[in-house]
Design a protein around this motif. Sequence first.
Motif, short mmCIF file in Angstrom:
data_model
loop_
_atom_site.label_atom_id
_atom_site.label_comp_id
_atom_site.label_asym_id
_atom_site.label_seq_id
_atom_site.Cartn_x
_atom_site.Cartn_y
_atom_site.Cartn_z
N UNK A 149 0.80 -1.22 0.00
CA UNK A 149 0.00 0.00 0.00
C UNK A 149 0.84 1.26 0.00
N UNK A 150 2.16 1.17 0.24
CA UNK A 150 3.01 2.34 0.30
C UNK A 150 4.11 2.29 -0.76
N UNK A 151 4.47 3.45 -1.25
CA UNK A 151 5.60 3.58 -2.16
C UNK A 151 6.88 3.58 -1.32
N UNK A 152 7.82 2.66 -1.56
CA UNK A 152 9.00 2.57 -0.69
C UNK A 152 10.14 3.53 -1.04
N UNK A 153 10.08 4.22 -2.19
CA UNK A 153 11.24 4.97 -2.69
C UNK A 153 11.41 6.33 -2.00
N UNK A 154 11.32 6.34 -0.68
CA UNK A 154 11.30 7.60 0.06
C UNK A 154 12.60 8.38 -0.05
N UNK A 155 13.71 7.73 -0.37
CA UNK A 155 15.00 8.41 -0.46
C UNK A 155 15.06 9.40 -1.62
N UNK A 156 14.08 9.37 -2.54
CA UNK A 156 14.10 10.31 -3.65
C UNK A 156 13.72 11.74 -3.22
N UNK A 157 13.29 11.91 -1.98
CA UNK A 157 13.10 13.22 -1.37
C UNK A 157 14.21 13.39 -0.34
N UNK A 158 15.09 14.37 -0.54
CA UNK A 158 16.25 14.53 0.33
C UNK A 158 15.83 14.74 1.78
N UNK A 159 14.69 15.37 2.01
CA UNK A 159 14.24 15.60 3.39
C UNK A 159 14.00 14.27 4.12
N UNK A 160 13.58 13.25 3.40
CA UNK A 160 13.41 11.94 4.03
C UNK A 160 14.75 11.33 4.42
N UNK A 227 6.78 14.90 -5.79
CA UNK A 227 6.06 15.69 -4.79
C UNK A 227 6.96 16.75 -4.16
N UNK A 228 8.20 16.40 -3.89
CA UNK A 228 9.11 17.32 -3.21
C UNK A 228 9.51 18.50 -4.09
N UNK A 229 9.71 18.25 -5.40
CA UNK A 229 10.32 19.26 -6.25
C UNK A 229 9.41 19.74 -7.39
N UNK A 230 8.14 19.34 -7.34
CA UNK A 230 7.17 19.87 -8.28
C UNK A 230 7.36 19.40 -9.71
N UNK A 231 7.62 18.11 -9.88
CA UNK A 231 7.83 17.53 -11.20
C UNK A 231 6.78 16.44 -11.45
N UNK A 232 6.27 16.33 -12.68
CA UNK A 232 5.33 15.28 -13.03
C UNK A 232 6.08 14.15 -13.73
N UNK A 233 6.03 12.95 -13.14
CA UNK A 233 6.65 11.77 -13.74
C UNK A 233 5.56 10.86 -14.28
N UNK A 234 5.72 10.40 -15.51
CA UNK A 234 4.78 9.49 -16.15
C UNK A 234 5.49 8.15 -16.34
N UNK A 235 5.26 7.18 -15.44
CA UNK A 235 6.01 5.92 -15.51
C UNK A 235 5.43 4.95 -16.53
N UNK A 236 6.32 4.27 -17.24
CA UNK A 236 5.87 3.22 -18.16
C UNK A 236 5.55 1.93 -17.41
N UNK A 237 6.15 1.76 -16.22
CA UNK A 237 5.90 0.58 -15.40
C UNK A 237 5.38 1.00 -14.04
N UNK A 238 5.09 0.01 -13.19
CA UNK A 238 4.64 0.30 -11.84
C UNK A 238 5.80 0.56 -10.91
N UNK A 239 5.56 0.43 -9.62
CA UNK A 239 6.58 0.71 -8.62
C UNK A 239 7.75 -0.25 -8.75
N UNK A 240 7.52 -1.48 -9.15
CA UNK A 240 8.57 -2.48 -9.27
C UNK A 240 9.01 -2.64 -10.72
#
Length: 327
Positions: A149-160, A227-240
């Motif tokens: 239920x959660x996105x694990x890639x929290x390190x992509x926000x430096x504040x995390x 979310x942190x830097x105001x960019x829209x990402x359009x992924x071709x795949x899911x979280x994995x």
Amino acid sequence: MKLWDDVLGMTNVRRRPWLAAAGAAALSVALPVRAQAPLPVVASFSILADLVRQVGGERVQVRALVGPQADAHAYHPTPADVRAVSTARLLVANGLGFEGWLERLMRSAGYRGELLRVTDGLTPLPAAGAGKRDAAHAHGHDHDHDDGEHDPHAWQDVRNVLHYVQRIEQALCRLDAGGCAGYRQRAADYRARLQALDDEIRAAWQAIPAAQRKVVTSHDAFRYYAQAYGVTFLPAQGVSTASEPSAAAVARLIRHIKAEGVRAVFVERLSDPRLVERIAREAGVRPSRQPLYSDALSTPEGPAPDYIALMRHNTRVLTEAIRGAGG
């Protein structure tokens, strides 16, 4: 003569403690002081291993289970990994389902040390399309990465990562009180560098109009960055990276790229480039020649040998591609 013998004997008795003390002092000078062995730490993947090294310095010996340019989504433990975990004092993991294989590995290794999940205490983002993935798991399409239920890639926000570093500092101090002052100083120094990095990334994006901050990537690893830097990402795949998009989803993405005028199309270093290359070709967009690094560092010779370098590299190539300078 006996009197002199008695005197000499008494003198020798009195001198013996002094001789023993002098001998001990000489030995302490002659023999080197044995240094404390580094604290054995295992980190689940290369980015976390870098953070532990930044805080721990020479007092820690860190092994990354999933090394540079390796995919944690497709990781399978080796006998050497099992041995390393069995002897570790601290096991550092991301959490939020990123390491779906970790519990099995700990059982295999008989691990009795401390487990630190660095995301504990954070408010995670919900995973995109979690309901659809749950349905896929119910039909037997499971894999080692837990798309929960959660996105694990929290390190992509430096504040995390500031939070990650605090958690690592606290764990090292618990296990090695003698090194705590050093851990605190190194953590404070590194947090200052991270804060400067966060400011740098924000400044880089402020120069680009919000309407132009749109990027296509090969899998959904950048939602915290978005979310942190105001960019829209359009992924071709899911979280994995193990997720496979449907033909209908690919067609929708191509239409969206054309309608929105997206110019930045990227492949992460760990992904199969063929899908994104096909999408870019059919949308009439040229994919960037420079990959993004999402879930792993590069080799030491590459552009992302540590976390700060990774975030700087990604930000530079993203902003250059949107401006049309780096495609």
